[in-house]
Design an enzyme around this catalytic site. Structure first.
Site, mmCIF file in Angstrom:
data_model
loop_
_atom_site.group_PDB
_atom_site.id
_atom_site.type_symbol
_atom_site.label_atom_id
_atom_site.label_comp_id
_atom_site.label_asym_id
_atom_site.label_seq_id
_atom_site.Cartn_x
_atom_site.Cartn_y
_atom_site.Cartn_z
ATOM 1 N N ARG A 68 -0.502 -2.327 -6.775
ATOM 2 C CA ARG A 68 -0.806 -3.376 -5.794
ATOM 3 C C ARG A 68 -1.816 -4.369 -6.367
ATOM 4 N NH1 ARG A 68 -1.286 -4.715 -0.212
ATOM 5 N NH2 ARG A 68 -3.429 -5.023 0.518
ATOM 6 N N LYS A 74 -2.656 -2.316 7.844
ATOM 7 C CA LYS A 74 -3.849 -1.810 8.522
ATOM 8 C C LYS A 74 -3.927 -2.386 9.925
ATOM 9 C CE LYS A 74 -6.706 -0.914 4.448
ATOM 10 N NZ LYS A 74 -7.975 -1.230 3.758
ATOM 11 N N TYR A 97 3.040 -16.362 10.518
ATOM 12 C CA TYR A 97 4.186 -17.132 10.973
ATOM 13 C C TYR A 97 3.849 -18.600 11.218
ATOM 14 C CZ TYR A 97 6.329 -12.615 11.424
ATOM 15 O OH TYR A 97 6.825 -11.383 11.131
ATOM 16 N N HIS A 114 -2.176 2.311 -5.838
ATOM 17 C CA HIS A 114 -2.919 1.089 -5.515
ATOM 18 C C HIS A 114 -3.118 0.221 -6.754
ATOM 19 C CE1 HIS A 114 -4.623 -0.637 -1.920
ATOM 20 N NE2 HIS A 114 -5.674 -1.071 -2.590
ATOM 21 N N HIS A 116 -4.305 -8.840 3.976
ATOM 22 C CA HIS A 116 -5.728 -8.535 4.097
ATOM 23 C C HIS A 116 -6.194 -8.682 5.549
ATOM 24 C CE1 HIS A 116 -6.514 -9.318 -0.442
ATOM 25 N NE2 HIS A 116 -6.140 -8.082 -0.200
ATOM 26 N N ARG A 134 0.865 -1.182 0.000
ATOM 27 C CA ARG A 134 0.000 0.000 0.000
ATOM 28 C C ARG A 134 0.902 1.233 0.000
ATOM 29 N NH1 ARG A 134 -2.188 -3.450 4.105
ATOM 30 N NH2 ARG A 134 -4.289 -4.205 3.593
#
Length: 303
Positions: free
Chosen positions: A249, A174, A281, A246, A272, A150
């Site tokens: 992206r 985010k 992980y 964007h 997302h 982003r």
């Protein structure tokens, strides 16, 4: 990795397309990617093929939209899934065909703008090599497209978040969720050239740890400046459509999907909201993510 049963079904589907439908190699490859992607989605959500209904298929299509699949590829995917379920029903694997109810996205549904790889190359070729910002701008484009960041993640990218030799970087997306993003050699090389030049230029006190700075002032690059760079290069490349950072992206995600990359891996790379840092992980380490990038991203498929 698909289960043995699903792998055999995909082999049978390919034979069906070849022997009963007379499909060419390109169509078989494309439909095979669609069916494989669906099977992976079902396995990840613990859904068996006989239990698939129209809601399942609509959720699958929504996940593709979320990852930026182009409208053309969405239409192709619907055709591929319909053919796959027609084969499953004919071969006795399912009793009813839920794909008969599957429709193309509504005309009013917004699908993101996606650039062709040739258009991205034209944008990069449009960078004036004599300009003071040339090396930075190339690194900027390669990072946006090569890592699917982003714009907010790009302008806040930290020096200590780059692991160029290992082939990945970390960002806070985010909700301040940290994620690990793989990169290929082209992106790493572009960043290395910029970091070498950056070290010789101005750096404003307090902004020493930001990757992308203005070569003229040493200030951290702004969101507006990134938009201006993208629009200027697009215009020089003859791209008349309205695009933004964007768009790169979306192009990153769409090109990976069209190349057959695992949907879950792309969701991990994009960060997302429905994927937590812990899942990154637990489910996929950075080596596996990087393999997905190098295998399916159009910049690295030939290397």
């Amino acid at each position: 990795m698909l289960t043995q049963n699903n792998s055999k079904l995909l082999e049978g589907f390919d034979a069906y397309l070849l022997l009963e439908r007379g499909a060419g190699e390109n169509s078989r490859d494309a439909y095979g990617i669609d069916a494989r992607r669906l099977c992976a989605f079902l396995e990840e959500n613990n859904v068996e093929l006989p239990d698939v209904n129209i809601d399942t298929l609509q959720n699958f299509m929504a996940s593709l939209i979320d990852c930026g699949l182009s409208p053309r590829s969405m239409a192709r995917t619907v055709s591929g899934i319909r053919s796959f379920f027609r084969f499953l029903q004919m071969d006795g694997h399912i009793d009813s065909n839920p794909a008969l109810l599957l429709e193309l996205p509504r005309a009013g549904l917004h699908l993101p703008e996606v650039l062709a790889i040739e258009e991205i190359d034209l944008m990069i070729d449009s960078i004036d090599s004599t300009a003071r910002e040339a090396v930075r701008d190339r690194a900027l484009i390669e990072t946006l497209y090569g890592c699917g960041l982003r714009v907010s993640e790009l302008i806040n990218l930290q020096m200590d978040a780059l692991f160029l030799e290992e082939g990945y970087l970390t960002v806070f997306g985010k909700g301040r969720k940290q994620r690990l993003v793989p990169m290929g050699e082209i992106t790493a090389d572009a960043l290395t050239l910029w970091l070498n030049e950056r070290a010789e230029g101005k750096i404003k006190p307090g902004e020493e740890n930001f990757v992308f700075l203005s070569p003229r002032t040493g200030h951290r690059i702004t969101r507006i400046r990134v938009f201006d760079i993208i629009k200027r290069l697009a215009s020089k490349a003859g791209i008349s459509r309205e695009i933004s950072p964007h768009t790169l992206r979306h192009s990153f995600a769409s090109h990976l999907l069209e190349g057959g990359a695992n949907l879950r891996a792309i969701q991990e790379m994009l960060g997302h909201e429905d994927i937590s840092t812990t899942q990154i992980y637990i489910h996929m380490d950075h080596h596996r993510l990087r393999e997905e990038l190098l295998l399916h991203h159009p910049r690295y498929k030939s290397s």
